[in-house]
Design a protein around this motif. Structure first.
Motif, short mmCIF file in Angstrom:
data_model
loop_
_atom_site.label_atom_id
_atom_site.label_comp_id
_atom_site.label_asym_id
_atom_site.label_seq_id
_atom_site.Cartn_x
_atom_site.Cartn_y
_atom_site.Cartn_z
N PRO A 83 -15.38 6.76 4.20
CA PRO A 83 -15.03 6.75 5.62
C PRO A 83 -13.59 6.30 5.87
CG PRO A 83 -16.17 4.74 5.06
CD PRO A 83 -16.14 5.55 3.80
N THR A 84 -13.08 6.71 7.02
CA THR A 84 -11.82 6.16 7.51
C THR A 84 -12.21 5.00 8.42
OG1 THR A 84 -10.92 8.38 7.48
CG2 THR A 84 -9.66 6.72 8.68
N GLY A 95 -23.63 10.80 12.06
CA GLY A 95 -23.21 11.98 11.28
C GLY A 95 -22.65 11.54 9.93
N ASN A 96 -21.77 10.53 9.96
CA ASN A 96 -21.22 10.01 8.71
C ASN A 96 -22.36 9.49 7.83
OD1 ASN A 96 -18.93 8.38 10.89
ND2 ASN A 96 -18.48 10.26 9.77
N THR A 112 -24.14 12.15 5.80
CA THR A 112 -23.43 12.56 4.59
C THR A 112 -23.56 11.51 3.49
OG1 THR A 112 -21.91 14.09 5.65
CG2 THR A 112 -21.09 12.97 3.69
N PHE A 113 -23.34 10.25 3.82
CA PHE A 113 -23.39 9.22 2.77
C PHE A 113 -24.81 9.01 2.25
CE2 PHE A 113 -19.46 7.94 5.16
CZ PHE A 113 -18.60 8.50 4.22
N HIS A 131 -20.53 6.72 12.65
CA HIS A 131 -21.62 7.22 13.48
C HIS A 131 -22.69 7.84 12.58
CE1 HIS A 131 -20.22 11.34 13.00
NE2 HIS A 131 -19.01 10.98 13.42
N GLY A 176 -18.37 15.88 3.34
CA GLY A 176 -18.90 16.75 4.40
C GLY A 176 -18.17 18.08 4.39
N ASP A 208 -16.86 19.70 6.66
CA ASP A 208 -15.67 19.74 7.52
C ASP A 208 -14.42 19.29 6.76
OD1 ASP A 208 -16.65 17.15 7.32
OD2 ASP A 208 -16.02 16.57 9.34
N LEU A 209 -14.62 18.77 5.54
CA LEU A 209 -13.46 18.33 4.75
C LEU A 209 -12.95 19.42 3.79
CD1 LEU A 209 -14.35 14.67 3.69
CD2 LEU A 209 -13.14 15.46 5.71
N MET A 214 -22.04 16.20 15.67
CA MET A 214 -21.87 14.82 16.09
C MET A 214 -20.46 14.39 15.71
SD MET A 214 -24.22 11.47 15.48
CE MET A 214 -25.60 12.10 16.39
N ASN A 229 -23.83 19.52 5.08
CA ASN A 229 -23.61 20.14 6.38
C ASN A 229 -23.67 19.07 7.49
OD1 ASN A 229 -23.27 22.11 8.37
ND2 ASN A 229 -24.44 23.58 7.17
N MET A 230 -23.35 19.49 8.68
CA MET A 230 -23.16 18.53 9.76
C MET A 230 -24.45 18.15 10.48
SD MET A 230 -19.93 17.80 9.93
CE MET A 230 -19.93 17.76 8.15
N LEU A 231 -24.48 16.89 10.89
CA LEU A 231 -25.53 16.45 11.80
C LEU A 231 -25.11 16.85 13.21
CD1 LEU A 231 -28.12 14.70 12.28
CD2 LEU A 231 -26.57 12.80 12.71
P1 AMP Z 1 -14.45 10.41 8.27
O1 AMP Z 1 -14.60 8.92 8.39
O2 AMP Z 1 -14.20 11.10 9.58
O3 AMP Z 1 -13.43 10.79 7.24
O4 AMP Z 1 -15.85 10.99 7.79
C1 AMP Z 1 -16.58 10.45 6.72
C2 AMP Z 1 -17.55 11.47 6.19
O5 AMP Z 1 -18.52 11.82 7.18
C3 AMP Z 1 -16.90 12.80 5.77
O6 AMP Z 1 -17.46 13.24 4.54
C4 AMP Z 1 -17.26 13.75 6.89
O7 AMP Z 1 -17.33 15.08 6.45
C5 AMP Z 1 -18.63 13.23 7.28
N1 AMP Z 1 -19.03 13.62 8.65
C6 AMP Z 1 -18.31 13.51 9.80
N2 AMP Z 1 -19.02 13.97 10.87
C7 AMP Z 1 -20.22 14.37 10.38
C8 AMP Z 1 -21.42 14.94 10.96
N3 AMP Z 1 -21.53 15.19 12.26
N4 AMP Z 1 -22.46 15.24 10.12
C9 AMP Z 1 -22.38 14.98 8.79
N5 AMP Z 1 -21.30 14.45 8.18
C10 AMP Z 1 -20.23 14.14 8.95
#
Ligand code: AMP
Ligand code: ZN
Length: 491
Positions: A32-33, A41-42, A45-46, A39, A241, A243-244, A281, A272-274
């Protein structure tokens, strides 16, 4: 056991998994950043990668699992560093922000009973490695300097190597896009180039000395530098995720190949995304539910509080490569499903069998167990694994209520069923029993209460026996008396 197959985003097909070194796996997942609370969604993924990590270990691999903490360089669309924005809004030092939200992230991961990674490196702790990588890319001729910042030359790189394979983007299309680093567009030779080192303005707080300028590393660079440092130039699995995929992972590959000539990972896994209300999300457009809201039920999106294990069960009901859409109805259904699985397991673990023999039922149970593992081997297909476990739950309940006979299964099969459920529930899915507010299991306390009630009943002390049952029912705990003793569940 069947062979493990993974869907590799790089080749876009399922492949039989072959580690670089027999018995060992190196896995890197983008973390995470830490500029605000994670949230759900993160967490999805984890949690998905936690179950992948657990399953790989269950299969006997020694896994080095590296998941980073991003605490510098991940910019917002307007060019501001997320960490600095967090610091500005909360009037704290950037490192205080990083610590605060790393702690929060770890606490949430603990509540979901995920395992800690083997190494959790921070981007700010690896500035030297990142500068060295910029230098290596520079030495190979794939970088140029512009006004103190250093950019990766995608066009030059694309002439010698594949660029865009992971995300399926074509360099001509990329050239017409203007997405990343809008602020610095004019410094780039081509719009698809990306910053690997950024010159900092005088008022910028997080900055370091480098051969090019006082500045900070580009976001994509940290993962290339840290994965190489801890897992080597090429390792087994890289995750994150979906989206990356672009630009982050595409650029990670370019940086690794551009600095040492090797692609970083053999298998790329993307979750995939939540969704919520059918939309991703995401923090930026406010379509989120915080973990606290979910656990207290204090949100317009849910009708009641949910246990983290129920939420994890809800995640597992979809494959990690499919979206899943969060709703109150879906969580209510997950709660029922989770309780049914856990209740059946309690009944199962109490069962005893001394005289059973083999039969069709015995074979059916053994086949279902094999199938449950085969589904996991098929790219970690948790929804199908759960379906197999539910077929087994029906058998367990059938034996418990007398509609199937324990005489039709051998004691070996009963033992195998018990260890299979323990492996899935405890080791692979990481479910823990309902916990009190300190995260402690209530199992021990409940065992004691059930034992005291049993003794009271034996002594015909109905007053005490009823007091225990009624008292528990006030806190929504129900006792179920069955052939093999009493179990409990919480509604
Ligand atoms: P970030 O802190 O934004 O870099 O995200 C941390 C991780 O959460 C990354 O692998 C993202 O792809 C994942 N992520 C962000 N939003 C969602 C979501 N809605 N569903 C699943 N994974 C997500
Ligand atoms: Zn990354």
């Amino acid at each position: 056991m069947t062979e493990l197959k993974l869907y590799n985003s790089l080749t876009k097909q399922k492949e039989v998994f072959k580690p670089i070194k027999e018995g060992y796996i190196g896995m890197y997942v983008c973390g995470p950043t830490v500029y605000s609370d994670v949230h759900l969604g993160n967490v999805r993924t984890f949690t998905s990668f936690d179950i992948i990590y657990r399953y790989l270990m269950f299969k006997g691999y020694k896994v080095r699992y590296v998941r980073n903490i991003t605490d510098v360089g991940h910019l917002l669309d307007d060019g501001e560093d997320r960490m600095l924005k967090g610091a500005r809004l909360e009037q704290l030092e950037p490192m205080e922000i990083a610590q605060k939200y790393s702690n929060g992230f770890h606490e949430i991961m603990r509540q979901f009973n995920t395992l800690r990674p083997s190494i959790e490196p921070r981007a700010t702790g690896h500035i030297i490695e990142q500068i060295e990588m910029v230098q290596a890319i520079w030495d190979k001729g794939y970088a140029y300097e512009s006004n103190g910042s250093v950019y990766f030359d995608t066009i030059k790189f694309a002439k010698d190597h594949d660029y865009g394979k992971l995300s399926g983007r074509i360099i001509e299309d990329l050239l017409t896009e203007t997405r990343d680093d809008l602020k610095n567009q004019s410094e780039k030779r081509h719009s698809s180039d990306f910053a690997i080192w950024m010159k900092a303005s005088d008022d910028h707080i997080m900055k370091w000395n480098s051969p090019w300028s006082v500045g900070f590393p580009g976001w994509h660079l940290e993962c290339s530098a840290m994965s190489t440092k801890y897992l080597g130039e090429t390792f087994d699995i890289h995750g994150g995720g979906n989206d990356l995929k672009f630009p982050h992972h595409e650029n990670e590959i370019a940086q690794n190949v551009g600095s040492c000539g090797h692609a970083p990972a053999n298998y790329w896994l993307h979750t995939n995304m939540l969704l919520m209300h059918g939309r991703k999300m995401s923090k930026s457009d406010g379509n989120t539910i915080s973990i606290a809201e979910l656990l207290t039920g204090d949100s317009p999106h849910v009708s009641k509080a949910y246990d983290t294990m129920v939420v994890k069960f809800f995640f597992l009901q979809s494959h990690y490569r499919s979206t899943n859409d969060l709703s109150d109805e879906a969580l209510l259904a997950a709660e029922k499903g989770y309780n049914r699985l856990m209740d059946a397991n309690k009944v199962l673990q109490k069962m005893e069998n001394t005289s059973g023999t083999t039969s069709d039922l015995d074979k059916e149970i053994n086949d279902l167990i094999d199938m449950a593992f085969a589904e996991m081997d098929d790219d970690f297909n948790t929804p199908r694994t759960l379906a197999r476990l539910y077929e087994l739950v029906s058998k367990i309940n059938g034996i418990h209520d007398g509609h199937l006979s324990m005489n039709d299964i051998t004691s070996d099969t009963l033992d195998r069923l018990k260890t299979t459920f323990t492996s899935f529930i405890k080791d692979i899915f990481g479910f823990i029993e309902t916990t009190d507010s300190n995260g402690n299991s209530m199992d021990g306390v409940m065992e004691l209460l059930i034992e005291i009630r049993q003794e009271a009943r034996k002594n015909k002390d109905w007053g005490t026996s009823d007091k225990i049952r009624d008292g528990l029912s006030k806190v929504s705990i129900v006792l179920n008396d069955g052939k093999d003793g009493t179990t409990w569940s919480q509604n």
